[in-house]
Scaffold this active site. Sequence first.
Site, short mmCIF file in Angstrom:
data_model
loop_
_atom_site.label_atom_id
_atom_site.label_comp_id
_atom_site.label_asym_id
_atom_site.label_seq_id
_atom_site.Cartn_x
_atom_site.Cartn_y
_atom_site.Cartn_z
N LYS A 136 0.86 -1.20 0.00
CA LYS A 136 0.00 0.00 0.00
C LYS A 136 0.88 1.24 0.00
CE LYS A 136 -3.80 0.40 2.48
NZ LYS A 136 -4.44 0.50 3.82
C1 E4P Z 1 -7.66 1.06 4.29
O1 E4P Z 1 -7.09 0.72 3.27
C2 E4P Z 1 -7.55 2.44 4.82
O2 E4P Z 1 -6.24 2.67 5.21
C3 E4P Z 1 -8.50 2.63 5.97
O3 E4P Z 1 -9.78 2.18 5.61
C4 E4P Z 1 -8.55 4.08 6.46
O4 E4P Z 1 -9.56 4.17 7.42
P1 E4P Z 1 -9.73 5.44 8.38
O5 E4P Z 1 -10.20 6.59 7.58
O6 E4P Z 1 -10.74 4.98 9.38
O7 E4P Z 1 -8.39 5.69 9.01
#
Ligand code: E4P
Length: 224
Positions: free
Chosen positions: A87
């Site tokens: 990621k």
């Molecule tokens: C997943 O890939 C993301 O990093 C995650 O859903 C972010 O979520 P948040 O906005 O609750 O931090």
Amino acid sequence: MVIMLDSASLAAIENAIDYYPIEGVTTNPSILEKEGDVPFWEHLESIREVLGRWRSLHVQVVSTSYEEIVKEAELIRRRLGEETYVKIPVTKDGIKAIKHLSHESFHITATAIYNEFQALMALLSGAEYLALYFNRMENNSVDPCAVISSLRKYTDEYGKGKILGASFKNVAQVLSALRSGAHAVTIAPEIISSGLSSSLVENAVLDFRKSWENVHKEKGLLDL
Ligand code: E4P
């Protein structure tokens, strides 16, 4: 359509893949922080093992410079296997890293996407998944559904790239993302539970049970 779990809790992951049609797990440093001071690599290796080979694991880099992102991606792939999705936040350096790493056959999930332009840059740079931050977009007066449906036209035309709805705070947001054209969603375990808890359903099941007992008393279906 693909559902992933947005969690790094081993217990939650084991439970979710046992009960639900989960095809992957997404993590980020904030999600991992919730697990406390667990040994990073060992913890992710355990998640990898629980997932088996066919479910995807998405692990985020921490550094912000191109060079360091590339080094971290190489280490993630070395430690967790080449099928792991790295990621990478869609910043200027992140885009350069996505471009480079996708040419090296890395699986990339572009993340921290708050707008359509970021998503397009990541798509054209070779990211396989585009993680759109649904709730954070709403909080910043961006309409995530409009972004998803517009982006879906580009991914269909391009024949590549999958929209991964992320950052959900409730089931209504998840359903809106899918309705707008997201190929996949990643959901926290508590949102899955909240989507399935309903007194209407519980009462219906109780009524069916009572109807059965009215006829068969204490005998179960297997006793007949
Ligand atoms: C997943 O890939 C993301 O990093 C995650 O859903 C972010 O979520 P948040 O906005 O609750 O931090």
